[in-house]
Design an enzyme around this catalytic site. Structure first.
Site, short mmCIF file in Angstrom:
data_model
loop_
_atom_site.label_atom_id
_atom_site.label_comp_id
_atom_site.label_asym_id
_atom_site.label_seq_id
_atom_site.Cartn_x
_atom_site.Cartn_y
_atom_site.Cartn_z
N LYS A 191 0.85 -1.18 0.00
CA LYS A 191 0.00 0.00 0.00
C LYS A 191 0.89 1.24 0.00
CE LYS A 191 -1.83 2.86 2.82
NZ LYS A 191 -1.88 4.08 1.96
N GLU A 266 10.27 2.10 10.35
CA GLU A 266 11.24 3.17 10.14
C GLU A 266 10.46 4.47 10.25
OE1 GLU A 266 13.66 5.23 6.56
OE2 GLU A 266 13.49 3.04 6.46
N CYS A 300 13.64 11.24 6.44
CA CYS A 300 13.70 10.88 7.86
C CYS A 300 15.10 11.07 8.42
CB CYS A 300 13.23 9.44 8.06
SG CYS A 300 14.19 8.23 7.13
N GLU A 399 9.37 17.03 14.60
CA GLU A 399 9.78 16.79 13.23
C GLU A 399 8.98 17.68 12.28
OE1 GLU A 399 10.97 12.96 10.55
OE2 GLU A 399 8.98 12.93 11.43
#
Length: 505
Positions: A191, A266, A300, A399
Site C-alpha cells: 500500500k 522506520e 527521515c 519533526e
C-alpha cells in the site's frame, strides 16, 4: 542536458497514461479498479492540478490482495534462491531501462527535484541487485555444537507480508522494503502513500513484465484509515513493514496486535549534526546543508538540528546561511533546481506553520523563512535557517519534515551530548570533529541507530538501517532484513546416547 521545457514535454508523455486510465490496483496479476468503483484525486505539487484518479481500495480490495498473496506464497517460497536471484536481477535491469520514466513521474508526483530523482531509480535497481545476490543464501543458518548434540539452524520466509511506504521518495523506499521480502521468499501486499502512488504502479508492472509470477506482488491504493487499517488487521498478513510517521507506527502496532503481527518500523527523526570547533568547517557546512535541504528536507535522516560549539557558532551559522540563500528553488524538472515544491498543500501548511512557531518562539530567521513564489504557484518554501534557538523550542523538538534547520549553540562535549539526546527520536546523528577519542566517546553515548562521523549520510547497503526511541523498531539492510522477513528454525540431533529421565516406569 535537456531544458526545462523539454523535460516537461517528456513528463507529460509519461503521465498521459495515468491521466487517461487513472491509477489502478494490481491484484493477482490484474490491473483492476477498486471493488466499489470509487477513486480519489492526486495533485501535482508543482501547480496543484489533478494528475490522475486513483483506485480507492478498501477492506474488500485488501482481502482480495491478501488472499492472492497467500495463494501465491507456497510456490514462490519453494523457488530456489538461485532462481529468485536471476529474476530479481531481471527486475533490476528493467528498472534501469525505464529509469528516466520513473524519475520524471516521481518528480511531478512528489515535487522532488530531478537532480536527486534521476538517481533514485538507479538506487532502486541497486537495492534489487543487492538482495538478489543474497537470495541464494537467505535460508542458510549455523551449525552449533554441544556435548552429544549438533544443532542446525535454517530460515524460511514468514509468509505474505504487508508493505506500507511513504510519500517522500516512494520509488526508492518501496524497493528498499520489497526487494528483501521477495529475496526471502515472501509474497507482498503493497500500500503506497496516497499522496504519491504513481511509481508504485510502475514498479509492480515492471516486476511482472520481468517474469515475476502473478499474485506474488499485489498493490492496493487507498487511505491509511481504510486500506492501511485493513492491511494491518488482516489475518493472512504475517508482518508489516512500515516507513512513515511515529504516530502512525503506534497505530499500526495496535491494529496488528490481535493477529500478533511482526512489525518493522522506520519512523521519524529530529537528527542532530554536531560540529566541534576542531572540525573541517567547510566540509561540515556543506554536509549540514546537503542533509537538510536535499530532497526538500522531506527525509527521515535529515539533519534538522544543527548543534555548534559556541566559540564558532556565529561564524559557522553564517556559512550555512550563505549556502542556504544560494540554493535554487524551482520547478522539479529544471536541471538546476535543488529544492522543488513540497508534496502537498497540507504539508506545505504544516511547514509554514512551524516557521511561524519558530519566529514567535524567539528564534532568528537567518535565511529563508517564507513561502517561495515558484513556477506553477505550487507548494514552494524557501530553505530556512533558524539561529538563536534553544532545545526547548518546538522547532528543535518536533519533526518538521521540510527545508528548515534549527541551529543551537553548545558549551562543551557534555552539553552537546545532552542536547543531542534530549529529543524523543533517535534515528541518526552526524558528528564533525578531528578528535578520534572524542568521536569514540560521543558516538558510544549518542542515542541513535545510525551515526556518521565526518560525513553526510553515505549508505553502505550491508549495514543496518534503523533507529531507537520513537524512531523505529528493527533494522533493514544486509542480513538484518532477512531477520524480519524470515523465521528461524533450529533442529537438534543427538550424536550419542544420553541419559533420559524415566518417568512412570
Amino acid at each position: 542536458m535537456s531544458t526545462l521545457e523539454e523535460n516537461i514535454a517528456k513528463a507529460e508523455a509519461y503521465l498521459a497514461r495515468f491521466r487517461k486510465d487513472g491509477v489502478l490496483n494490481h491484484i493477482a496479476g490484474e490491473a483492476i479498479p477498486a471493488a466499489d468503483g470509487t477513486t480519489f484525486d492526486i495533485i501535482s505539487p508543482v501547480d496543484l492540478k489533478v494528475l490522475a484518479k486513483v483506485a480507492h481500495g478498501k477492506a474488500a480490495d485488501v482481502d482480495r490482495a491478501a488472499q492472492a498473496a497467500k495463494a501465491a506464497f507456497p510456490a514462490w517460497a519453494a523457488m530456489s534462491g538461485d532462481a529468485r536471484k536471476k529474476l530479481l536481477h531481471k527486475i533490476a535491469d528493467a528498472i534501469v531501462a525505464r529509469s528516466e520514466e520513473i524519475a520524471f513521474v516521481e518528480c511531478m508526483d512528489t515535487g522532488q527535484s530531478l537532480k536527486f530523482m534521476a538517481k533514485a531509480a538507479l538506487r532502486g535497481a541497486e537495492n534489487f541487485r543487492f538482495f538478489a545476490d543474497r537470495a541464494v543464501e537467505a535460508r542458510d543458518g549455523k551449525t552449533l555444537r554441544a556435548d552429544g548434540q549438533v544443532n542446525f539452524t535454517s530460515r524460511a520466509p514468514i509468509g505474505p507480508v504487508g508493505v506500507i511506504t511513504p510519500w517522500n521518495t516512494p520509488f526508492m523506499l518501496s524497493t528498499w522494503k520489497i526487494a528483501p521480502a521477495l529475496a526471502a521468499g515472501c509474497t507482498i501486499v503493497h500500500k503506497p502513500a496516497e499522496f504519491s502512488p504513481l511509481t508504485a504502479r510502475l514498479l509492480v508492472e515492471i516486476a511482472e513484465e520481468a517474469g515475476l509470477p502473478k499474485g506474488v506482488w499485489n498493490l492496493v491504493n487507498g487511505l491509511g484509515e481504510d486500506a492501511g487499517k485493513a492491511l494491518t488487521e488482516h489475518p493472512a498478513i504475517r508482518a508489516i513493514g512500515f516507513v512513515g510517521e511515529s504516530r502512525t507506527g503506534s497505530m499500526i502496532m495496535k491494529q496488528g496486535a490481535d493477529t500478533l503481527k511482526r512489525v518493522h518500523f522506520e519512523l521519524g527523526g529530529k537528527n542532530p549534526v554536531i560540529v566541534f570547533a576542531d572540525a573541517d568547517l567547510e566540509r561540515a557546512a556543506d554536509a549540514a546543508v546537503f542533509m537538510i535541504y536535499s530532497l526538500n528536507g522531506e527525509r527521515c535522516t535529515s539533519s534538522s538540528r544543527l548543534l555548534v560549539e559556541e566559540n564558532i557558532y556565529d561564524r559557522f551559522t553564517a556559512m550555512v546561511a550563505e549556502k542556504a540563500k544560494r540554493i535554487k528553488v524551482g520547478h522539479p524538472l529544471d536541471p538546476e533546481t535543488v529544492v522543488g515544491p513540497l508534496i502537498h498543500p497540507v504539508h506545505e501548511k504544516k511547514v509554514l506553520e512551524y516557521i511561524q512557531i519558530g519566529k514567535a518562539g524567539g528564534a532568528t530567521v537567518a535565511a529563508g523563512g517564507t513561502k517561495f513564489e515558484g513556477p506553477g504557484g505550487g507548494c514552494y518554501v524557501s530553505p530556512t535557517l533558524f539561529t538563536g534557538a534553544n532545545n526547548q523550542m518546538r522547532i528543535a523538538q518536533e519533526e518538521i519534515f521540510g527545508p528548515v534547520l534549527t541551529a543551537i549553540a553548545f558549551k562543551d562535549e557534555d552539553d552537546a551530548l545532552a542536547l543531542a539526546n534530549d529529543v524523543q527520536y533517535g534515528l541518526t546523528g552526524y558528528l564533525w570533529t578531528s578528535d578520534v577519542t572524542r568521536a569514540f566517546r560521543f558516538t558510544d553515548a549518542l542515542e541513535a541507530g545510525m551515526i556518521w562521523v565526518n560525513s553526510e549520510n553515505v549508505r553502505h547497503l550491508p549495514t543496518p538501517f534503523g533507529g531507537v526511541k520513537n524512531s523505529g523498531i528493527g533494522r533493514d539492510g544486509g542480513d538484518w532484513s532477512f531477520d524480519f522477513y524470515m523465521e528461524t528454525k533450529n533442529v537438534a540431533f543427538a550424536t550419542k546416547a544420553h541419559a533420559i529421565q524415566k518417568l512412570g516406569g
